[in-house]
Design a protein around this motif. Sequence first.
Motif, PDB file in Angstrom:
ATOM      1  N   SER A 287      15.534  19.406  -5.121  1.00 26.16           N
ATOM      2  CA  SER A 287      15.361  19.923  -6.478  1.00 26.16           C
ATOM      3  C   SER A 287      14.224  20.925  -6.549  1.00 26.16           C
ATOM      4  O   SER A 287      14.326  21.961  -7.206  1.00 26.16           O
ATOM      5  CB  SER A 287      15.105  18.749  -7.434  1.00 26.16           C
ATOM      6  OG  SER A 287      14.786  19.218  -8.724  1.00 26.16           O
ATOM      7  N   GLU A 288      13.116  20.629  -5.815  1.00 24.64           N
ATOM      8  CA  GLU A 288      11.944  21.502  -5.885  1.00 24.64           C
ATOM      9  C   GLU A 288      12.186  22.848  -5.220  1.00 24.64           C
ATOM     10  O   GLU A 288      11.562  23.844  -5.571  1.00 24.64           O
ATOM     11  CB  GLU A 288      10.746  20.803  -5.237  1.00 24.64           C
ATOM     12  CG  GLU A 288      10.257  19.597  -6.049  1.00 24.64           C
ATOM     13  CD  GLU A 288       9.128  18.864  -5.339  1.00 24.64           C
ATOM     14  OE1 GLU A 288       8.845  19.208  -4.177  1.00 24.64           O
ATOM     15  OE2 GLU A 288       8.542  17.948  -5.942  1.00 24.64           O
ATOM     16  N   VAL A 289      13.111  22.870  -4.234  1.00 21.96           N
ATOM     17  CA  VAL A 289      13.401  24.138  -3.564  1.00 21.96           C
ATOM     18  C   VAL A 289      13.903  25.173  -4.549  1.00 21.96           C
ATOM     19  O   VAL A 289      13.649  26.358  -4.413  1.00 21.96           O
ATOM     20  CB  VAL A 289      14.441  23.892  -2.441  1.00 21.96           C
ATOM     21  CG1 VAL A 289      15.082  25.195  -1.986  1.00 21.96           C
ATOM     22  CG2 VAL A 289      13.758  23.231  -1.255  1.00 21.96           C
TER      23      VAL A 289
ATOM     24  N   LEU B 267      14.219  27.104 -13.244  1.00 23.16           N
ATOM     25  CA  LEU B 267      14.748  27.582 -11.971  1.00 23.16           C
ATOM     26  C   LEU B 267      13.854  28.685 -11.413  1.00 23.16           C
ATOM     27  O   LEU B 267      13.279  29.467 -12.165  1.00 23.16           O
ATOM     28  CB  LEU B 267      16.167  28.139 -12.155  1.00 23.16           C
ATOM     29  CG  LEU B 267      17.293  27.138 -12.439  1.00 23.16           C
ATOM     30  CD1 LEU B 267      18.617  27.872 -12.568  1.00 23.16           C
ATOM     31  CD2 LEU B 267      17.381  26.090 -11.354  1.00 23.16           C
ATOM     32  N   ASN B 268      13.773  28.737 -10.088  1.00 19.69           N
ATOM     33  CA  ASN B 268      13.095  29.857  -9.452  1.00 19.69           C
ATOM     34  C   ASN B 268      14.150  30.865  -8.984  1.00 19.69           C
ATOM     35  O   ASN B 268      15.322  30.768  -9.343  1.00 19.69           O
ATOM     36  CB  ASN B 268      12.216  29.379  -8.297  1.00 19.69           C
ATOM     37  CG  ASN B 268      13.017  28.614  -7.264  1.00 19.69           C
ATOM     38  OD1 ASN B 268      14.242  28.721  -7.187  1.00 19.69           O
ATOM     39  ND2 ASN B 268      12.329  27.839  -6.443  1.00 19.69           N
ATOM     40  N   ARG B 269      13.742  31.825  -8.159  1.00 22.84           N
ATOM     41  CA  ARG B 269      14.696  32.868  -7.753  1.00 22.84           C
ATOM     42  C   ARG B 269      15.838  32.292  -6.919  1.00 22.84           C
ATOM     43  O   ARG B 269      16.968  32.765  -7.008  1.00 22.84           O
ATOM     44  CB  ARG B 269      13.970  33.956  -6.956  1.00 22.84           C
ATOM     45  CG  ARG B 269      12.986  34.758  -7.808  1.00 22.84           C
ATOM     46  CD  ARG B 269      12.324  35.856  -6.992  1.00 22.84           C
ATOM     47  NE  ARG B 269      11.382  36.619  -7.801  1.00 22.84           N
ATOM     48  CZ  ARG B 269      10.647  37.615  -7.335  1.00 22.84           C
ATOM     49  NH1 ARG B 269      10.761  37.983  -6.069  1.00 22.84           N
ATOM     50  NH2 ARG B 269       9.804  38.260  -8.130  1.00 22.84           N
ATOM     51  N   ARG B 270      15.557  31.294  -6.097  1.00 24.34           N
ATOM     52  CA  ARG B 270      16.622  30.708  -5.300  1.00 24.34           C
ATOM     53  C   ARG B 270      17.627  30.002  -6.202  1.00 24.34           C
ATOM     54  O   ARG B 270      18.841  30.107  -5.995  1.00 24.34           O
ATOM     55  CB  ARG B 270      16.037  29.725  -4.287  1.00 24.34           C
ATOM     56  CG  ARG B 270      17.101  29.080  -3.403  1.00 24.34           C
ATOM     57  CD  ARG B 270      16.492  28.235  -2.306  1.00 24.34           C
ATOM     58  NE  ARG B 270      15.785  29.049  -1.334  1.00 24.34           N
ATOM     59  CZ  ARG B 270      15.218  28.556  -0.239  1.00 24.34           C
ATOM     60  NH1 ARG B 270      15.307  27.259   0.026  1.00 24.34           N
ATOM     61  NH2 ARG B 270      14.576  29.339   0.590  1.00 24.34           N
ATOM     62  N   GLY B 271      17.142  29.287  -7.207  1.00 23.32           N
ATOM     63  CA  GLY B 271      18.048  28.650  -8.148  1.00 23.32           C
ATOM     64  C   GLY B 271      18.862  29.668  -8.918  1.00 23.32           C
ATOM     65  O   GLY B 271      20.054  29.489  -9.161  1.00 23.32           O
ATOM     66  N   LEU B 272      18.223  30.778  -9.314  1.00 25.28           N
ATOM     67  CA  LEU B 272      18.939  31.842 -10.015  1.00 25.28           C
ATOM     68  C   LEU B 272      20.019  32.433  -9.128  1.00 25.28           C
ATOM     69  O   LEU B 272      21.117  32.758  -9.592  1.00 25.28           O
ATOM     70  CB  LEU B 272      17.953  32.933 -10.448  1.00 25.28           C
ATOM     71  CG  LEU B 272      18.571  34.163 -11.137  1.00 25.28           C
ATOM     72  CD1 LEU B 272      19.230  33.770 -12.441  1.00 25.28           C
ATOM     73  CD2 LEU B 272      17.498  35.232 -11.365  1.00 25.28           C
TER      74      LEU B 272
ATOM     75  N   CYS C 226      14.954  31.114 -16.159  1.00 21.41           N
ATOM     76  CA  CYS C 226      14.352  31.199 -14.828  1.00 21.41           C
ATOM     77  C   CYS C 226      12.978  31.835 -14.938  1.00 21.41           C
ATOM     78  O   CYS C 226      12.780  32.776 -15.708  1.00 21.41           O
ATOM     79  CB  CYS C 226      15.265  32.027 -13.918  1.00 21.41           C
ATOM     80  SG  CYS C 226      14.490  32.576 -12.386  1.00 21.41           S
ATOM     81  N   ARG C 227      12.023  31.302 -14.162  1.00 21.19           N
ATOM     82  CA  ARG C 227      10.730  31.972 -14.046  1.00 21.19           C
ATOM     83  C   ARG C 227      10.802  32.916 -12.851  1.00 21.19           C
ATOM     84  O   ARG C 227      11.023  32.479 -11.722  1.00 21.19           O
ATOM     85  CB  ARG C 227       9.610  30.954 -13.851  1.00 21.19           C
ATOM     86  CG  ARG C 227       8.226  31.647 -13.839  1.00 21.19           C
ATOM     87  CD  ARG C 227       7.115  30.677 -13.557  1.00 21.19           C
ATOM     88  NE  ARG C 227       5.829  31.346 -13.517  1.00 21.19           N
ATOM     89  CZ  ARG C 227       4.738  30.837 -12.959  1.00 21.19           C
ATOM     90  NH1 ARG C 227       4.775  29.623 -12.427  1.00 21.19           N
ATOM     91  NH2 ARG C 227       3.599  31.508 -12.948  1.00 21.19           N
TER      92      ARG C 227
END
Length: 528
Positions: free
Chosen positions: A364-366, A375-380, A438-439
């Motif tokens: 989840s943290e990844v 979400l971060n860029r990978r989640g986006l 997303c941040r």
Amino acid sequence: MIGRLRPRTDLRTLITLLAVASIVITLANALYATWRVQRAELIENTLENNRVYAAKLASTTELFFQLAQSQLRFSANTIGKDFDDDALLQSEVDRLREQTSSFNSVAVIDANGFVRAISPESLTLKGMHLDSDSSYAALTARAPMIGKPSISAANNLIVFISTPIWSRDGRYLGYVGGTLYLKKKSILNSLLGEQYYRDDTSLYVVDSDNQVLYHQNGKRVGQTIAPLVDDKTLDANKNGALEIDHLDNASMLAGYATVPTAGWLVVALKPTLTTLQPLTGLLFNVLRHSVPFVLLTLLASMVLARLIASPLWQLARRAGQMEEPGVSEEIGAIRSWYFEAAQIKRAMRTGILSMQDKIGRLRSEVQSDPLTGLLNRRGLSSVLDYLLATQQPFAILAMDIDHFKRINDNWGHDVGDRVIQQVAIELNNASRQTDVVCRNGGEEFLMILPGAQPEIARTIAERVRQSIFQSSIEQVGQISISIGVSFWQPGDGPFGPFFKQADDALYQAKHAGRNRVVIAGTVAEPLL
């Protein structure tokens, strides 16, 4: 005397053996866990890749059939105006075959089943009576249809697409139909044959009778095979992935999707053995990198075993001196070692539990920003991959906190972090359930609004801006954000230029005075 007998194995040897056994078991468990996790991930990724590819091909084939029927419908309307004009009929079938390249042959059949016009004329079927199943079905249905694959009068395996012809006064005149060759070159073969076959990946297209309509090995076309996906699975989900083990006597990872108009099934397959082939090299690399550390750990364990055994050996000596005065106090003093040992054991267990918890949260943290939980860029990137695969239009909101550097300079980074967290909360509260927040880094945020039209996107952007502007943060007070908006539609190409448009609109909003929303391609408007 019996009281003086001592066992030959001392505590240091036992601890060393225990350390060696623990290291070996831990290494074996690590290798096994790595193998299991990587195996599951390889299979899951292959299944999803095959599912997405099969769905994309099925969607493309469905679109082709819809376009082909639209072309036939236009010609049927033209022919229906003067069905007795043979020159018109011949001109229309020639146009359909030569201009669109959608069909290998095109024919006009009257209501009695006789060929009135055909292209190419080299087929020499004009004037003949067609008694094929596809012709009979078209005459009987008197409706647009895609026939079942069959052998044509010219001994070709074909798919027949037809549309009825009606006169102006509503009389049924016959039908106009086009054929697609399945064993010879055709636009359908070109469409399905664009896959780059590597790593033993293959593609099957079968009809409702499990007759192979397409395969990279042309010899399989026309053969009837065992069902690749059973009816129960298809009834539950028209688009999915599964493992099958009844094809070519090998386990296969399959992604499948249906073509609704034709009732066909597209199946992308990859052998499980090919998918799992990288595991051997992975385990070898893990073992190769682990051996030096294992040897160093064994050496350290032997040294530590002596250190650990020393106080315990003292305790053992005191146990043989029970009759001497003062030994009770001495044993009492050594007893604290067990307390410390218990504390170390408890700390180790706590550490292991903590590590397991961290491993559980790792996935989840990844994909999550640790400060905001967004979400971060990978989640986006995962969200964008899904939107691209499903061809969903979406709006992009690029956002930036106004004067954030001033906040950090005046009140410090701790307050700046609280501001970022508060903005993240407001963004979540102001967004829809389907929106993705997303941040993007620092004080920059992104929102993806699936299916949002321009007016809806503008409304949401204004709601977000006002929500944050109306909030107040301790020490800082009122804050604001600037927002740039752009839109992506299926067929627009890569996402990159549209994120750039949103950034440019955000830049324009900043230069127009901040605390405002600017739509890409428009001029910044003053706030109301």
